[in-house]
Design an enzyme around this catalytic site. Structure first.
Site, short mmCIF file in Angstrom:
data_model
loop_
_atom_site.label_atom_id
_atom_site.label_comp_id
_atom_site.label_asym_id
_atom_site.label_seq_id
_atom_site.Cartn_x
_atom_site.Cartn_y
_atom_site.Cartn_z
N ASP A 1 0.86 -1.18 0.00
CA ASP A 1 0.00 0.00 0.00
C ASP A 1 0.91 1.24 0.00
O ASP A 1 2.13 1.13 -0.22
CB ASP A 1 -1.00 -0.04 1.16
CG ASP A 1 -0.36 0.16 2.53
OD1 ASP A 1 0.87 0.33 2.60
OD2 ASP A 1 -1.11 0.14 3.53
N CYS B 1 2.96 -3.32 4.08
CA CYS B 1 2.14 -2.19 4.50
C CYS B 1 2.88 -1.54 5.68
O CYS B 1 4.07 -1.77 5.86
CB CYS B 1 0.70 -2.60 4.84
SG CYS B 1 0.51 -3.70 6.26
N THR C 1 2.70 -1.98 8.94
CA THR C 1 3.14 -2.97 9.94
C THR C 1 3.29 -4.37 9.38
O THR C 1 3.83 -5.24 10.08
CB THR C 1 2.09 -3.06 11.06
OG1 THR C 1 0.85 -3.46 10.46
CG2 THR C 1 1.91 -1.73 11.78
N HIS D 1 7.56 -25.03 8.82
CA HIS D 1 6.47 -25.63 9.59
C HIS D 1 5.08 -25.29 9.05
O HIS D 1 4.17 -26.10 9.14
CB HIS D 1 6.55 -25.18 11.05
CG HIS D 1 7.74 -25.75 11.76
ND1 HIS D 1 7.93 -25.59 13.12
CD2 HIS D 1 8.79 -26.47 11.33
CE1 HIS D 1 9.06 -26.19 13.48
NE2 HIS D 1 9.61 -26.73 12.41
N HIS E 1 3.97 -31.69 9.88
CA HIS E 1 3.48 -30.35 9.54
C HIS E 1 2.46 -30.39 8.40
O HIS E 1 1.59 -29.53 8.31
CB HIS E 1 4.65 -29.44 9.18
CG HIS E 1 5.66 -29.33 10.29
ND1 HIS E 1 5.35 -28.78 11.51
CD2 HIS E 1 6.95 -29.74 10.36
CE1 HIS E 1 6.42 -28.83 12.29
NE2 HIS E 1 7.40 -29.42 11.62
#
Ligand code: RB5
Length: 146
Positions: free
Chosen positions: A9, A66, A68, A99, A134
């Site tokens: 963004d 973005c 964060t 994993h 996994h």
């Protein structure tokens, strides 16, 4: 080498450019899905574009930036077949591939430095999924998704 879809963004063009340059220098094809310019945009739209590229097989992995990384990861994880993780270091990058078979790496342009993000992205792309126990857990995630 893989094709990597990347988008950000308005908070992320600078970090996205650094990540894109590193991917290209490493020999990857990059599908850059914007955003162009600095105008405020909505991160779910760009998460969706990258997720579609991955789930439709146009890209092996996605990279989202973005402020964060969190909004992008929340949005991306709503898409069936997408396993997105916010990466802050190489350990998270390695383990989420090993994993969780993560296929989208998210970064916070306001929270993570360029060098740290570059190292994490390299670790993410270098690490194969371990499978085994996994595999069963990832299959449960997909089964619970909608
Ligand atoms: C945009 O200001 C910001 O909210 C966005 O980049 C992101 O950090 C959301 O999670």
């Amino acid at each position: 080498m893989d094709t990597i879809a990347i988008a950000s963004d308005h908070a992320g063009p600078q970090l996205r450019a650094e990540l894109r340059a590193a991917l290209e220098a490493a020999g990857h094809a990059v599908l850059d899905l914007g955003t162009d310019g600095t105008q405020s945009v909505d991160y779910p739209d760009f998460a969706a574009a990258v997720c579609r590229a991955v789930t439709e097989g146009r890209a092996r992995f996605g990279v989202l930036v973005c402020g964060t990384g969190i909004g992008m990861a929340i949005a991306a994880n709503r898409h069936r077949g997408i396993r997105a993780a916010v990466l802050h270091d190489t350990t998270e990058a390695r383990l989420t591939r090993a994993h969780n078979d993560a296929n989208v790496a998210c970064f916070g342009a306001r929270t993570t430095g360029v060098e740290t993000a570059l190292d994490a992205l390299r670790a993410f792309l270098a690490q194969p999924f371990e499978g085994g126990r996994h595999e069963r857990r990832v299959a449960k995630i997909e089964a619970q998704n909608g």
